[in-house]
Enzyme design. Sequence first.
Site, PDB file in Angstrom:
ATOM      1  N   GLY A   1      -2.495  -1.906   3.553  1.00  0.00           N
ATOM      2  CA  GLY A   1      -1.274  -2.709   3.569  1.00  0.00           C
ATOM      3  C   GLY A   1      -0.101  -1.912   3.021  1.00  0.00           C
TER       4      GLY A   1
ATOM      5  CB  SER B   1       4.309   0.768  -0.853  1.00  0.00           C
ATOM      6  OG  SER B   1       4.589   0.987  -2.215  1.00  0.00           O
TER       7      SER B   1
ATOM      8  CB  SER C   1      -5.190   3.497   5.377  1.00  0.00           C
ATOM      9  OG  SER C   1      -5.409   2.210   4.870  1.00  0.00           O
TER      10      SER C   1
END
Length: 209
Positions: A32, A34, A106
Amino acid sequence: MATNITWHAANLTRAERTTLRNQRGLTIWLTGLSASGKSTIAVALEQHLLHLGLSAYRLDGDNVRFGLNSDLGFSETDRNENIRRIAHVAKLFADSTAIAITSFISPYKKDRETARKLHEEGEEGGLPFVECWVDIPVEEAEKRDPKGLYKKARQGIIKDFTGITAPYEVPDNAEIHLRTDQLSVEKSVVKIMGYLQEKGLVTIPAAAK
């Protein structure tokens, strides 16, 4: 790629380790934006699992980016390599029967799919891989911005920042979807645990009940 290496087959099988440790190894992959709450949830989940008497370990930027992956930046190529290494480390933890919890942005689907395939393919039937999308609108993430990263990205100080100047490719079929602008950390952990127990991936030790 080294060519002078040979795979040494282990005498101890994963099935034996699972039986002896009375625990099944798996990887929970939190992805997800930051400031979405990934690390906070990962810490709470790790603590909860440990308190239940289960072996768990969290992999995140603090213990990977400052060590194993300290030679990598944030270009797309470096992000790809960062996730590739993390996937292999997580698989090793899972193979040891621990519950590996990864907490990384990711952002690219292909990297997350590579991590999944790495776990699912193997001589002993593969290892469970649970993708957990920690979902939050970018506007809300910017409001939180605990490290001031979004502000720096808007100012052009940070380049290739996910959600601002670099893409985040949302998961198509994540096993778990957490809307962290609507769920508390505690409820997020409850939802993850509910999934793990429903799928038979985690068995709570009798002493912890």
